[in-house]
Design an enzyme around this catalytic site. Sequence first.
Site, PDB file in Angstrom:
ATOM      1  N   GLU A 343      -5.197   1.838   2.493  1.00  0.00           N
ATOM      2  CA  GLU A 343      -4.395   0.649   2.230  1.00  0.00           C
ATOM      3  C   GLU A 343      -4.836  -0.123   0.981  1.00  0.00           C
ATOM      4  O   GLU A 343      -4.852  -1.345   0.976  1.00  0.00           O
ATOM      5  CB  GLU A 343      -4.428  -0.281   3.448  1.00  0.00           C
ATOM      6  CG  GLU A 343      -3.841   0.363   4.679  1.00  0.00           C
ATOM      7  CD  GLU A 343      -3.955  -0.498   5.922  1.00  0.00           C
ATOM      8  OE1 GLU A 343      -2.947  -0.659   6.606  1.00  0.00           O
ATOM      9  OE2 GLU A 343      -5.055  -1.008   6.207  1.00  0.00           O
TER      10      GLU A 343
HETATM   11  C1  ACM Z   1      -6.222   2.209   8.869  1.00  0.00           C
HETATM   12  O1  ACM Z   1      -5.782   2.064  10.020  1.00  0.00           O
HETATM   13  N1  ACM Z   1      -5.868   1.390   7.914  1.00  0.00           N
HETATM   14  C2  ACM Z   1      -7.148   3.280   8.549  1.00  0.00           C
END
Ligand code: ACM
Length: 534
Positions: A343
């Site tokens: 992310e």
């Molecule tokens: C995640 O759940 N961002 C690895």
Amino acid sequence: MSFPRIRRSRLAVAALAALLPVAALTSVAAPAATAATVAAVPTPFSSIVPAPASATPASGATYTLASGAVISTDVPGIGDYLAAILRRSTGYALPVHTPGTTSGGISLLLSGAPASVGDQGYQLDVTASGVTVRAGKAAGLFSGVQTLLQLLPAAAQGATVGSGPWTVTGGKIVDYPRYAYRGAMLDVARHFFTVAQVKRYIDQIALYKVNQFHLHLADDQGWRIAINGWDRLTTYGGSTQVGGGSGGYYTQAQYSDLVAYAAQRYITVIPEIDMPGHTNAAEASYPAQLTCDGKAPPLYTGTDVGFSSLCTSKESTYQFLDAVISQLAALTPGPYLHIGGDEAKSTKPADYVAFVNRVQQIVASHGKTSIGWHEVANATLLPSTVPQFWDTTTSNAAVAAAAKNGSKILMSPANLTYLDMKYTSSTKLGQDWAGLTEVKKAYDWNPGAYLSGVGEQSVLGIEAPLWTETITSSADIEYMAFPRLAALAELGWSPQSTHNWTAFGKRLAAQGPLWKVLGIAYYKSPQVSWPSGS
Ligand code: ACM
């Protein structure tokens, strides 16, 4: 309280889940077992979780632990571990000896196991005169001890002296894991958990032959591990958590204590420092070194993701990471360091690739192997680097290409393995962006035939992450982890040929009395016929 966390595709997935009929997510509960079936009969081999590779009961034969029994062992630490549990519950002396000085009782031997059990498996023989666990390596012996403990009445793991009888079903088990890596992750960044709370969870995962414990040690909301020379990471960056509580951190001595505690249970600790995103706590602590504009963001106590990034073009960022990685490498005996990588929405794609390529080399320069969330597969991975797949899809071109390039893949599909997903829409804790995950759904998939281009030989193993935006206590951890952790541990250990929801549901039900004895605050899924009183 609401948690406005928005990850990629999260809203779309949640909306889709809301459209599914409830019947697709829950199955009809079987009738409750009668109380009479619970205690009198010794636990059958068919109750063991994870299911053994092979188990042959000997009809009529049982072993009953007697007050004069001894434990003979080639690995004193494992003998002491077993004796400590059984002394508490039986009140017997259970002296621990080296083998050969006595016969009968319980023998834990590093000889005589068939080659088929490998480095992590064991053979268990139970006759009227004794129990013998044989393994090639201590880790296998420890797994055999967990099987033996499950075969004893649940009260054998209790904290007070019970009346027995301490009877074990006779027969032979030859058992070894499907995957070398069977993991659980705990996020201690969103909410901090004390050393005692973490040890409690380590004890619980050990029951199901989980052998890797991934600690998510740094995120936007907190930095949880002391790094010498960078004190503000913990004194400032560790001073809060989601919701604004006071947070916390582990000293290096406390981290080493956790590593040693896990090692006594044959569990390897994998520390994660998430980067280049999920780094607000670090940026707030050392803005001159880590942010591109040199300005400190405020500490963050919300639950959004994707807004932070280390400055990938500053040399000081890599000097910082070298300090962090070298210290963690020195404190961590296991082969892996986890570099996060998920992310990173505030890092330009080209910068992200260059960053991951460089960090991978820093990890290697300190003698360790990188694991990263699967987005790292967009970089140029070393074949040794392990992408951890966490998406809700069943295909990912970059991950398939990494597998083709020789990387082993760690399987953590969020819709199946994330222990923070709600069981049903009425589960009070947790989130639902990856869907609702009742225990049957967590169990009913095949890690070796799930992701396109990632076949059985490319799977390193499976891991069950527990993110803690909504989780604040051991009872919360246990409610979300159990029973699903047991299901995922079975997927990691047991041969695919044993995969059967009906049989597994019965094995799971048999764990209820043990969880009650251990005070594990589990979710009583209506998909399982828990014995009455458990
Ligand atoms: C995640 O759940 N961002 C690895």
